[in-house]
Scaffold this motif. Structure first.
Motif, PDB file in Angstrom:
ATOM      1  N   VAL A 183       0.915  -1.067  -0.062  1.00 49.26           N
ATOM      2  CA  VAL A 183       0.061   0.095  -0.075  1.00 49.26           C
ATOM      3  C   VAL A 183       0.570   1.192   0.036  1.00 49.26           C
ATOM      4  CG1 VAL A 183      -1.653   1.383   1.220  1.00 49.26           C
ATOM      5  CG2 VAL A 183      -1.801  -1.257   1.023  1.00 49.26           C
ATOM      6  N   LEU A 200       1.007   4.192  -2.684  1.00 51.60           N
ATOM      7  CA  LEU A 200       0.825   5.793  -2.496  1.00 51.60           C
ATOM      8  C   LEU A 200       1.963   6.607  -3.124  1.00 51.60           C
ATOM      9  CD1 LEU A 200      -0.695   5.881   1.033  1.00 51.60           C
ATOM     10  CD2 LEU A 200      -1.652   6.336  -1.083  1.00 51.60           C
ATOM     11  N   ALA A 230      -9.436   5.132  -1.597  1.00 51.05           N
ATOM     12  CA  ALA A 230      -9.679   3.856  -1.108  1.00 51.05           C
ATOM     13  C   ALA A 230      -9.940   2.849  -2.257  1.00 51.05           C
ATOM     14  CB  ALA A 230     -10.501   3.728  -0.017  1.00 51.05           C
ATOM     15  N   CYS A 251      -6.612   2.466  -4.504  1.00 51.47           N
ATOM     16  CA  CYS A 251      -5.643   1.938  -4.003  1.00 51.47           C
ATOM     17  C   CYS A 251      -5.921   0.284  -3.915  1.00 51.47           C
ATOM     18  CB  CYS A 251      -5.463   2.568  -2.523  1.00 51.47           C
ATOM     19  SG  CYS A 251      -4.016   1.492  -1.393  1.00 51.47           S
ATOM     20  N   ARG A 267      -8.426   0.124   2.841  1.00 48.15           N
ATOM     21  CA  ARG A 267      -8.824   1.440   3.607  1.00 48.15           C
ATOM     22  C   ARG A 267      -8.246   1.274   4.827  1.00 48.15           C
ATOM     23  NH1 ARG A 267     -13.066   5.462   3.501  1.00 48.15           N
ATOM     24  NH2 ARG A 267     -13.205   6.362   5.711  1.00 48.15           N
ATOM     25  N   LEU A 310      -4.623   2.514   4.680  1.00 50.66           N
ATOM     26  CA  LEU A 310      -4.478   3.867   4.294  1.00 50.66           C
ATOM     27  C   LEU A 310      -4.955   4.378   5.986  1.00 50.66           C
ATOM     28  CD1 LEU A 310      -6.367   3.792   1.011  1.00 50.66           C
ATOM     29  CD2 LEU A 310      -4.012   4.350   1.214  1.00 50.66           C
ATOM     30  N   TYR A 339      -6.000  10.045  -0.344  1.00 53.68           N
ATOM     31  CA  TYR A 339      -4.773   9.598   0.534  1.00 53.68           C
ATOM     32  C   TYR A 339      -3.543   9.822  -0.295  1.00 53.68           C
ATOM     33  CZ  TYR A 339      -8.173   6.984   3.248  1.00 53.68           C
ATOM     34  OH  TYR A 339      -9.397   6.625   3.667  1.00 53.68           O
ATOM     35  N   TRP A 354       0.919  10.039   0.251  1.00 55.40           N
ATOM     36  CA  TRP A 354       2.010   9.684   1.285  1.00 55.40           C
ATOM     37  C   TRP A 354       2.691  10.953   1.589  1.00 55.40           C
ATOM     38  CZ3 TRP A 354       2.928   5.605   4.002  1.00 55.40           C
ATOM     39  CH2 TRP A 354       4.226   5.355   4.358  1.00 55.40           C
TER      40      TRP A 354
END
Length: 227
Positions: free
Chosen positions: A167, A171, A180, A183, A195, A198, A223, A225
Motif C-alpha cells: 500500500v 501511494l 481507497a 488503492c 482502507r 490507508l 490519500y 504519502w
C-alpha cells in the motif's frame, strides 16, 4: 541517491551493513572503512551524505570521530547515525550532543536500519522543499523537528508488514493521491482492506487525507504519502 559511508572495525559487520544500505531504495554505499583515521579521511575525500559510525574503533573512538567531523567546516553538515554495541549512558549522551541523528544498538535487524534510513530520506526531502522558500513557518519547523511516526513494523493486529509495504508503494507511485477504491485496484486488495492500511498510515502520520470534490454527492477521501 543518498550516499553512505559505513564505518565499522569488523569487516564482516561492515559488509552486512553495506548490504542493508544497498537494499534500501534511494541509498547507495560509497565506501566502507574500519578505523577512525580512515573514516575522517573518507568523509573529506568522498563527501558522503550520511555516515554509519561505529564507536569501538582500533585507533580513534567513534565519538572523537564525530566531534572532529563537527569541528571541520568541510564535514560539519554530514549526517551521522551511530551504530554500536555501546550501551552506556555517557556514550549515548555524547552521540546526542555531537549531533547524531540516531543511535542503533547492535545487533539489529534490517527493518530497524531501514526505518532510520527512511527517516533520513524524509528529512532530506523536507529540507530540500524548505530551501526553495524564503522563510519557513512553524508547522514546517515542527514537521522537521517533531516526533516521528511509528514505522510500519508496529502494525495493529490484523495488518501485515508485506501488505503495508504494498500500500505504501502504491501511494508513493501516485503522488497525486489515491482513493481507497483506487488503492484497492492498484494493490489488488479489497476496498475495506486497502482502507484499513490507508487509515493506519494517516493515524501514524505517514499519510494525509485531502478531500476530492466531484460533481455531486459527498467528497471522496484521497490519500497522499507524506514524503
Amino acid at each position: 541517491m543518498i550516499r553512505v559511508l559505513v564505518v565499522d572495525d569488523d569487516f564482516m559487520v561492515a559488509k552486512v551493513h553495506s548490504g542493508y544500505v544497498e537494499r534500501t531504495p534511494g541509498f547507495t554505499v560509497v565506501g566502507a572503512v574500519h578505523t577512525g583515521a580512515d573514516a575522517l579521511r573518507a568523509v573529506r575525500d568522498l563527501a558522503p551524505d550520511l555516515v554509519l559510525l561505529d564507536i569501538y574503533l582500533p585507533d580513534l573512538d567513534g565519538l572523537t570521530v564525530l566531534r572532529e567531523l563537527r569541528a571541520d567546516p568541510s564535514t560539519v553538515d554530514t549526517d551521522v547515525i551511530v551504530i554500536t554495541a555501546a550501551r552506556d549512558v555517557d556514550t549515548i549522551r555524547g552521540a546526542m550532543r555531537g549531533g547524531a541523528l540516531h543511535y542503533l544498538i547492535k545487533p539489529f535487524s534490517y527493518a530497524a536500519l531501514r526505518d532510520q534510513l527512511d527517516h533520513v530520506g524524509s528529512l532530506h526531502a523536507k529540507l530540500a522543499r524548505l530551501s526553495a522558500r524564503p522563510t519557513a513557518g512553524q508547522q514546517d519547523v515542527d514537521d522537521v523537528f517533531g516526533t516521528r511516526a511509528r514505522s510500519t513494523s508496529a502494525l495493529p493486529k490484523g495488518l501485515t508488514t508485506q501488505t503495508a509495504q504494498l500500500v505504501r508503494q502504491a501511494l508513493v507511485d501516485h503522488p497525486d493521491g489515491l482513493s481507497a477504491s483506487e488503492c484497492a485496484k492498484a494493490t489488488e486488495l479489497s476496498r475495506p482492506s486497502a482502507r484499513r492500511y490507508l487509515e493506519h498510515f494517516v493515524e501514524t502520520g505517514r499519510a494525509e487525507v485531502r478531500l476530492r470534490y466531484g460533481g455531486t454527492g459527498r467528497p471522496e477521501r484521497q490519500y497522499h504519502w507524506r514524503s
